[in-house]
Design a protein around this motif. Structure first.
Motif, PDB file in Angstrom:
ATOM      1  N   VAL A 253       0.834  -1.206   0.000  1.00 41.99           N
ATOM      2  CA  VAL A 253       0.000   0.000   0.000  1.00 41.99           C
ATOM      3  C   VAL A 253       0.867   1.254   0.000  1.00 41.99           C
ATOM      4  O   VAL A 253       0.590   2.225  -0.722  1.00 41.99           O
ATOM      5  CB  VAL A 253      -0.959  -0.013   1.211  1.00 41.99           C
ATOM      6  N   ILE A 254       1.927   1.241   0.787  1.00 41.39           N
ATOM      7  CA  ILE A 254       2.810   2.412   0.829  1.00 41.39           C
ATOM      8  C   ILE A 254       3.507   2.615  -0.504  1.00 41.39           C
ATOM      9  O   ILE A 254       3.618   3.747  -1.005  1.00 41.39           O
ATOM     10  CB  ILE A 254       3.832   2.254   1.973  1.00 41.39           C
ATOM     11  N   TYR A 255       3.970   1.532  -1.117  1.00 42.59           N
ATOM     12  CA  TYR A 255       4.557   1.645  -2.455  1.00 42.59           C
ATOM     13  C   TYR A 255       3.544   2.246  -3.438  1.00 42.59           C
ATOM     14  O   TYR A 255       3.877   3.102  -4.256  1.00 42.59           O
ATOM     15  CB  TYR A 255       4.998   0.273  -2.962  1.00 42.59           C
ATOM     16  N   GLY A 256       2.306   1.758  -3.360  1.00 41.16           N
ATOM     17  CA  GLY A 256       1.282   2.279  -4.256  1.00 41.16           C
ATOM     18  C   GLY A 256       1.001   3.751  -4.028  1.00 41.16           C
ATOM     19  O   GLY A 256       0.833   4.519  -4.988  1.00 41.16           O
ATOM     20  N   ILE A 257       0.955   4.163  -2.771  1.00 43.09           N
ATOM     21  CA  ILE A 257       0.714   5.579  -2.463  1.00 43.09           C
ATOM     22  C   ILE A 257       1.862   6.438  -2.972  1.00 43.09           C
ATOM     23  O   ILE A 257       1.643   7.502  -3.581  1.00 43.09           O
ATOM     24  CB  ILE A 257       0.519   5.762  -0.943  1.00 43.09           C
ATOM     25  N   PHE A 258       3.090   5.995  -2.724  1.00 35.04           N
ATOM     26  CA  PHE A 258       4.248   6.754  -3.209  1.00 35.04           C
ATOM     27  C   PHE A 258       4.222   6.868  -4.732  1.00 35.04           C
ATOM     28  O   PHE A 258       4.492   7.938  -5.293  1.00 35.04           O
ATOM     29  CB  PHE A 258       5.546   6.082  -2.761  1.00 35.04           C
ATOM     30  N   GLY A 259       3.913   5.767  -5.409  1.00 34.38           N
ATOM     31  CA  GLY A 259       3.874   5.800  -6.866  1.00 34.38           C
ATOM     32  C   GLY A 259       2.795   6.733  -7.385  1.00 34.38           C
ATOM     33  O   GLY A 259       3.022   7.505  -8.323  1.00 34.38           O
ATOM     34  N   LEU A 260       1.607   6.683  -6.780  1.00 35.64           N
ATOM     35  CA  LEU A 260       0.503   7.535  -7.220  1.00 35.64           C
ATOM     36  C   LEU A 260       0.790   9.001  -6.964  1.00 35.64           C
ATOM     37  O   LEU A 260       0.567   9.859  -7.829  1.00 35.64           O
ATOM     38  CB  LEU A 260      -0.782   7.110  -6.497  1.00 35.64           C
ATOM     39  N   VAL A 261       1.314   9.319  -5.784  1.00 39.60           N
ATOM     40  CA  VAL A 261       1.594  10.714  -5.436  1.00 39.60           C
ATOM     41  C   VAL A 261       2.720  11.277  -6.293  1.00 39.60           C
ATOM     42  O   VAL A 261       2.638  12.412  -6.779  1.00 39.60           O
ATOM     43  CB  VAL A 261       1.935  10.826  -3.936  1.00 39.60           C
ATOM     44  N   SER A 262       3.778  10.504  -6.489  1.00 39.13           N
ATOM     45  CA  SER A 262       4.908  10.996  -7.283  1.00 39.13           C
ATOM     46  C   SER A 262       4.498  11.207  -8.739  1.00 39.13           C
ATOM     47  O   SER A 262       4.888  12.202  -9.374  1.00 39.13           O
ATOM     48  CB  SER A 262       6.079  10.021  -7.203  1.00 39.13           C
ATOM     49  N   ASP A 263       3.698  10.295  -9.294  1.00 39.61           N
ATOM     50  CA  ASP A 263       3.236  10.461 -10.667  1.00 39.61           C
ATOM     51  C   ASP A 263       2.336  11.680 -10.797  1.00 39.61           C
ATOM     52  O   ASP A 263       2.433  12.438 -11.769  1.00 39.61           O
ATOM     53  CB  ASP A 263       2.494   9.206 -11.124  1.00 39.61           C
ATOM     54  N   ALA A 264       1.450  11.876  -9.816  1.00 39.11           N
ATOM     55  CA  ALA A 264       0.580  13.055  -9.852  1.00 39.11           C
ATOM     56  C   ALA A 264       1.393  14.337  -9.750  1.00 39.11           C
ATOM     57  O   ALA A 264       1.086  15.343 -10.417  1.00 39.11           O
ATOM     58  CB  ALA A 264      -0.442  12.976  -8.714  1.00 39.11           C
ATOM     59  N   GLY A 265       2.438  14.333  -8.922  1.00 39.75           N
ATOM     60  CA  GLY A 265       3.284  15.517  -8.807  1.00 39.75           C
ATOM     61  C   GLY A 265       4.010  15.840 -10.104  1.00 39.75           C
ATOM     62  O   GLY A 265       4.108  17.017 -10.493  1.00 39.75           O
ATOM     63  N   ILE A 266       4.504  14.816 -10.783  1.00 38.23           N
ATOM     64  CA  ILE A 266       5.192  15.046 -12.058  1.00 38.23           C
ATOM     65  C   ILE A 266       4.214  15.544 -13.116  1.00 38.23           C
ATOM     66  O   ILE A 266       4.523  16.439 -13.911  1.00 38.23           O
ATOM     67  CB  ILE A 266       5.894  13.762 -12.518  1.00 38.23           C
ATOM     68  N   ARG A 267       3.009  14.991 -13.132  1.00 44.13           N
ATOM     69  CA  ARG A 267       1.987  15.444 -14.083  1.00 44.13           C
ATOM     70  C   ARG A 267       1.633  16.903 -13.851  1.00 44.13           C
ATOM     71  O   ARG A 267       1.447  17.675 -14.792  1.00 44.13           O
ATOM     72  CB  ARG A 267       0.744  14.565 -13.976  1.00 44.13           C
TER      73      ARG A 267
END
Length: 282
Positions: A253-267
Motif C-alpha cells: 500500500v505504501i509503495y502504491g501511495i508513493f507511486g501515485l503521489v509521485s506520478d501526480a506531482g510530475i503530471r
C-alpha cells in the motif's frame, strides 16, 4: 427560370481550433475534469476487496482485510519501525533517481545533438536496454558487494535507460519545419538548442521521468530484499518468512501511495512547465 441546386450533405461544423466534434464530446459531460477522478478506480478496488472479505469470498489468512491492514500499519507507525523503513527506502530511491535522471538526460543530449555522440552512446545503451536491469544483480554483487552502493547503482541503471530513451526520441523527432525556419532566420546553434531543441524535448523528458519514478520503486522492492537491514522491501521479506500477510500489504500500500503521489506531482509539474502547449479543452 430558377435552377434547383442539389442538396449537399452537411458535415459536422469544425471547431475554430481545427478539431471536429468537440460539441458532441461536450454533451457527454466531459467539459471539465473531475477532481480526483483517477481515484475512482482505486475506490472500486478497495470496495471489492472489502466486500470479498466480508462475504467470505477471500481467505483472510492469505489476503488480510483492509481494516486489518490499517490497524497493522498504525501499530508499525507507533513503534517507529514503519517510519525508519520508509525513510531508508526514500533515501535509496531518491539518490538513484537523481543520479539516473542527470546521467540519462545528459547522455540523451549528447547523443541527440551530435552524430558522433549518437555513434558512441546509442549502441551501448540500446544493448543495455535489451538486458534486464535485475539480470545484472549477480554481476553487481560480484563488483560492488551487497552494500548500499549495489542498491543505488541498480536503481540508477533502470532510471538512466528510461530517461535516455524518451528524451532521445523527443530530440530526434523535432519537426523539420522548425529546423528550416531557424536556418532561414539565421538562428545560431546555441539559440536553436535553447529555443527549439530543449522545449521540444520536454514532453519526452517528463514521460521518461514518470517511467523512471515507477522503475525506481520496482527496483527498490527487489534490491531491498537482498541482505538489506532496513527498508520496505526488507520489512516485506521478513514478513513473508513469518506469514504476516498484513505487513506485506502495508508495504504494498505504501509503495502504491508513493507511486501515485509521485506520478501526480510530475503530471502537475508537466502541466505548469508545458502550459504553452496546445491541448484539447473539453
Amino acid at each position: 427560370m430558377t435552377l434547383a441546386l442539389p442538396r449537399l450533405a452537411v458535415s459536422a461544423p469544425a471547431a475554430a481550433d481545427g478539431f471536429v466534434g468537440r460539441r458532441r464530446l461536450r454533451r457527454l459531460g466531459l467539459r471539465k475534469p473531475v477532481p480526483f477522478a483517477r481515484l475512482l478506480g482505486v475506490a472500486l478496488l478497495l470496495g471489492a476487496w472489502a466486500a470479498g472479505i466480508h462475504f467470505g469470498l477471500l481467505d483472510e489468512r492469505k489476503l488480510s482485510a483492509p481494516w486489518t491492514v490499517l490497524d497493522t500499519g498504525w501499530e508499525l507507525f507507533r513503534d517507529g519501525s514503519l517510519v525508519d523503513n520508509v525513510v531508508a527506502s526514500l533515501r535509496r530511491a531518491a539518490l538513484g533517481l537523481a543520479i539516473g535522471v542527470v546521467v540519462g538526460t545528459g547522455l540523451a543530449l549528447l547523443s541527440g545533438l551530435s552524430r558522433l555522440g549518437e555513434s558512441l552512446i546509442d549502441g551501448p545503451l540500446q544493448i543495455k536496454r535489451a538486458v534486464p536491469t535485475l539480470g545484472l544483480i549477480p554481476l553487481m554483487i560480484l563488483w560492488l558487494g551487497i552494500g548500499e552502493e549495489f542498491k543505488v547503482v541498480l536503481i540508477t541503471f533502470g532510471v538512466v535507460i528510461a530517461m535516455y530513451i524518451q528524451t532521445h526520441a523527443s530530440l530526434t523527432t523535432i519537426d523539420k519545419r522548425f529546423v528550416e525556419l531557424s536556418e532561414v532566420q539565421g538562428v545560431s546553434r546555441t539559440q536553436f538548442i535553447g529555443r527549439v531543441v530543449i522545449p521540444g524535448s520536454l514532453p519526452g523528458f517528463f514521460l521518461g521521468l514518470r517511467l523512471s519514478v515507477t522503475g525506481s520503486w520496482l527496483a527498490l522492492v527487489v534490491v531491498e530484499s537482498i541482505n538489506a537491514t532496513d527498508g520496505l522491501g526488507k520489512m516485506m521479506s521478513s514478513a513473508q518468512n513469518y506469514g504476516q500477510a498484513d505487513v506485506i500489504l502495508v508495504g504494498l500500500v505504501i509503495y502504491g501511495i508513493f507511486g501515485l503521489v509521485s506520478d501526480a506531482g510530475i503530471r502537475l509539474l508537466e502541466r505548469k512547465v508545458l502550459s504553452w502547449r496546445r491541448t484539447i479543452a473539453y
